[in-house]
Design a protein around this motif. Structure first.
Motif, PDB file in Angstrom:
ATOM      1  N   UNK A 101     -51.158 122.969 -52.253  1.00  0.00           N
ATOM      2  CA  UNK A 101     -49.977 123.066 -52.044  1.00  0.00           C
ATOM      3  C   UNK A 101     -50.500 122.149 -50.690  1.00  0.00           C
ATOM      4  N   UNK A 102     -49.241 121.463 -50.352  1.00  0.00           N
ATOM      5  CA  UNK A 102     -49.070 120.589 -49.139  1.00  0.00           C
ATOM      6  C   UNK A 102     -48.411 121.306 -48.464  1.00  0.00           C
ATOM      7  N   UNK A 103     -49.220 121.338 -46.860  1.00  0.00           N
ATOM      8  CA  UNK A 103     -48.346 122.088 -45.750  1.00  0.00           C
ATOM      9  C   UNK A 103     -47.249 121.584 -45.433  1.00  0.00           C
ATOM     10  N   UNK A 104     -45.555 122.270 -44.860  1.00  0.00           N
ATOM     11  CA  UNK A 104     -44.192 121.609 -44.598  1.00  0.00           C
ATOM     12  C   UNK A 104     -44.642 120.650 -43.922  1.00  0.00           C
ATOM     13  N   UNK A 105     -44.044 119.279 -44.375  1.00  0.00           N
ATOM     14  CA  UNK A 105     -44.094 118.029 -43.479  1.00  0.00           C
ATOM     15  C   UNK A 105     -44.833 117.159 -43.811  1.00  0.00           C
ATOM     16  N   UNK A 106     -46.244 117.270 -44.369  1.00  0.00           N
ATOM     17  CA  UNK A 106     -47.367 116.799 -45.103  1.00  0.00           C
ATOM     18  C   UNK A 106     -46.995 115.916 -45.307  1.00  0.00           C
ATOM     19  N   UNK A 107     -46.641 116.079 -46.785  1.00  0.00           N
ATOM     20  CA  UNK A 107     -46.205 114.592 -47.074  1.00  0.00           C
ATOM     21  C   UNK A 107     -45.149 113.640 -47.074  1.00  0.00           C
ATOM     22  N   UNK A 112     -44.175 107.923 -43.673  1.00  0.00           N
ATOM     23  CA  UNK A 112     -43.367 108.081 -42.663  1.00  0.00           C
ATOM     24  C   UNK A 112     -44.153 106.722 -41.803  1.00  0.00           C
ATOM     25  N   UNK A 113     -45.209 107.263 -41.123  1.00  0.00           N
ATOM     26  CA  UNK A 113     -46.324 106.881 -40.089  1.00  0.00           C
ATOM     27  C   UNK A 113     -47.427 105.888 -40.956  1.00  0.00           C
ATOM     28  N   UNK A 190     -60.441 116.974 -27.842  1.00  0.00           N
ATOM     29  CA  UNK A 190     -60.456 116.936 -26.511  1.00  0.00           C
ATOM     30  C   UNK A 190     -61.073 116.439 -25.758  1.00  0.00           C
ATOM     31  N   UNK A 191     -62.733 117.347 -26.879  1.00  0.00           N
ATOM     32  CA  UNK A 191     -63.831 116.170 -26.030  1.00  0.00           C
ATOM     33  C   UNK A 191     -63.737 114.727 -26.239  1.00  0.00           C
ATOM     34  N   UNK A 192     -63.017 114.526 -27.298  1.00  0.00           N
ATOM     35  CA  UNK A 192     -63.553 112.867 -27.475  1.00  0.00           C
ATOM     36  C   UNK A 192     -62.719 112.308 -26.608  1.00  0.00           C
ATOM     37  N   UNK A 193     -62.211 112.518 -26.792  1.00  0.00           N
ATOM     38  CA  UNK A 193     -61.387 112.223 -24.626  1.00  0.00           C
ATOM     39  C   UNK A 193     -59.472 111.645 -25.753  1.00  0.00           C
ATOM     40  N   UNK A 194     -59.372 112.024 -26.321  1.00  0.00           N
ATOM     41  CA  UNK A 194     -58.684 111.726 -27.437  1.00  0.00           C
ATOM     42  C   UNK A 194     -57.029 112.372 -27.673  1.00  0.00           C
ATOM     43  N   UNK A 195     -55.628 111.871 -27.738  1.00  0.00           N
ATOM     44  CA  UNK A 195     -54.705 113.567 -27.268  1.00  0.00           C
ATOM     45  C   UNK A 195     -54.417 114.231 -28.829  1.00  0.00           C
ATOM     46  N   UNK A 196     -54.254 115.051 -28.565  1.00  0.00           N
ATOM     47  CA  UNK A 196     -53.494 116.017 -29.783  1.00  0.00           C
ATOM     48  C   UNK A 196     -52.177 117.023 -30.135  1.00  0.00           C
ATOM     49  N   UNK A 197     -51.977 116.730 -31.023  1.00  0.00           N
ATOM     50  CA  UNK A 197     -50.861 117.282 -31.446  1.00  0.00           C
ATOM     51  C   UNK A 197     -51.168 118.353 -32.523  1.00  0.00           C
ATOM     52  N   UNK A 223     -41.748 113.033 -34.584  1.00  0.00           N
ATOM     53  CA  UNK A 223     -41.506 111.990 -35.415  1.00  0.00           C
ATOM     54  C   UNK A 223     -42.037 110.875 -34.167  1.00  0.00           C
ATOM     55  N   UNK A 224     -41.446 109.713 -34.561  1.00  0.00           N
ATOM     56  CA  UNK A 224     -42.386 108.259 -34.023  1.00  0.00           C
ATOM     57  C   UNK A 224     -41.349 108.755 -32.785  1.00  0.00           C
TER      58      UNK A 224
END
Length: 230
Positions: A101-107, A112-113, A190-197, A223-224
């Motif tokens: 099953x998908x996690x909430x909001x995954x699909x 949207x993105x 973080x180690x890759x120098x990328x922002x993360x949510x 959201x966007x």
């Protein structure tokens, strides 16, 4: 410096760090499959008389990102890790077909993105396991790049998977935004120098997400506007 010139400089600086690519984890982030991985390992190990608890699975695989070889070696078990991996993979695929099953909001977030940013997948799962989930949830077509355990030598918490995706897509790390549900994934981003949510779930709510840029309770809250201002 006049205000117009200052504003132009700010806009130019922001453009230099514009997020162009969203990189998603799979298990526990897009798909509610950690429980299926756990059940599959439990069934495979039980055939050899070993009882794997949910807590031990969570500590070794979800928190630390350990492998079945490391698990067997640490406990001195007389079991062939490749045999367990094969048995587990077969059991996992059957569980995914019947129960994924998908996690909430995954699909909704993928839908949207996808026309706004380039989407990629970076998972520590084996290729067969990852593609079984993508097929079951019908989400494989969203991604411009799919990286799995077989794509790199070192998986999370090492940053290799994220560097692999950025390199393959021709993007700079700072132009990529990662979505993760676990501590090891956040550390890798973080180690890759990328922002993360970070999006904690029932298995990872007590993880250390201090290296995340933002922590949200669900993908439904992304959201966007949030991404534009991150």
């Amino acid at each position: 410096m006049c205000w117009e010139a200052y504003s132009a400089d700010l806009a130019a600086d922001k453009a230099l760090f514009l997020i162009t690519t969203l990189i998603f984890d799979l298990d526990g982030l897009l798909a509610d499959t950690e429980k299926l991985h756990c059940r599959a390992y439990q069934d495979a190990l039980a055939m050899h008389g070993f009882c794997l608890t949910d807590q031990v699975y969570a500590e070794h695989w979800i928190l630390r990102g350990g492998s079945i070889s490391e698990f067997i070696s640490a406990r001195g078990l007389d079991i062939d890790p490749e045999e367990i991996r094969i048995t587990k993979a077969e059991r996992y695929e059957s569980l995914v077909i019947s129960s994924a099953e998908p996690m909430p909001g995954a699909l909704s977030i993928l839908a949207k993105m996808v026309d706004w940013k380039r989407l990629a997948l970076a998972t520590s799962s084996y290729e067969d396991a990852a593609y079984a989930v993508l097929k079951a949830l019908d989400i494989g077509s969203y991604f411009s790049c799919i990286a799995t355990r077989s794509s790199v030598v070192r998986i999370k918490p090492f940053p290799d998977l994220f560097f692999y995706v950025a390199r393959l897509l021709g993007e700079e790390p700072e132009d990529c935004l990662v979505f993760e549900d676990s501590e090891k994934g956040v550390i890798a981003a973080h180690a890759a120098g990328m922002k993360c949510i970070a999006v904690p779930n029932t298995h990872t709510f007590d993880h250390d997400f201090s290296k995340a840029t933002v922590v949200v309770p669900s993908l439904e809250g992304v959201t966007r506007e949030l991404i534009e201002n991150i």
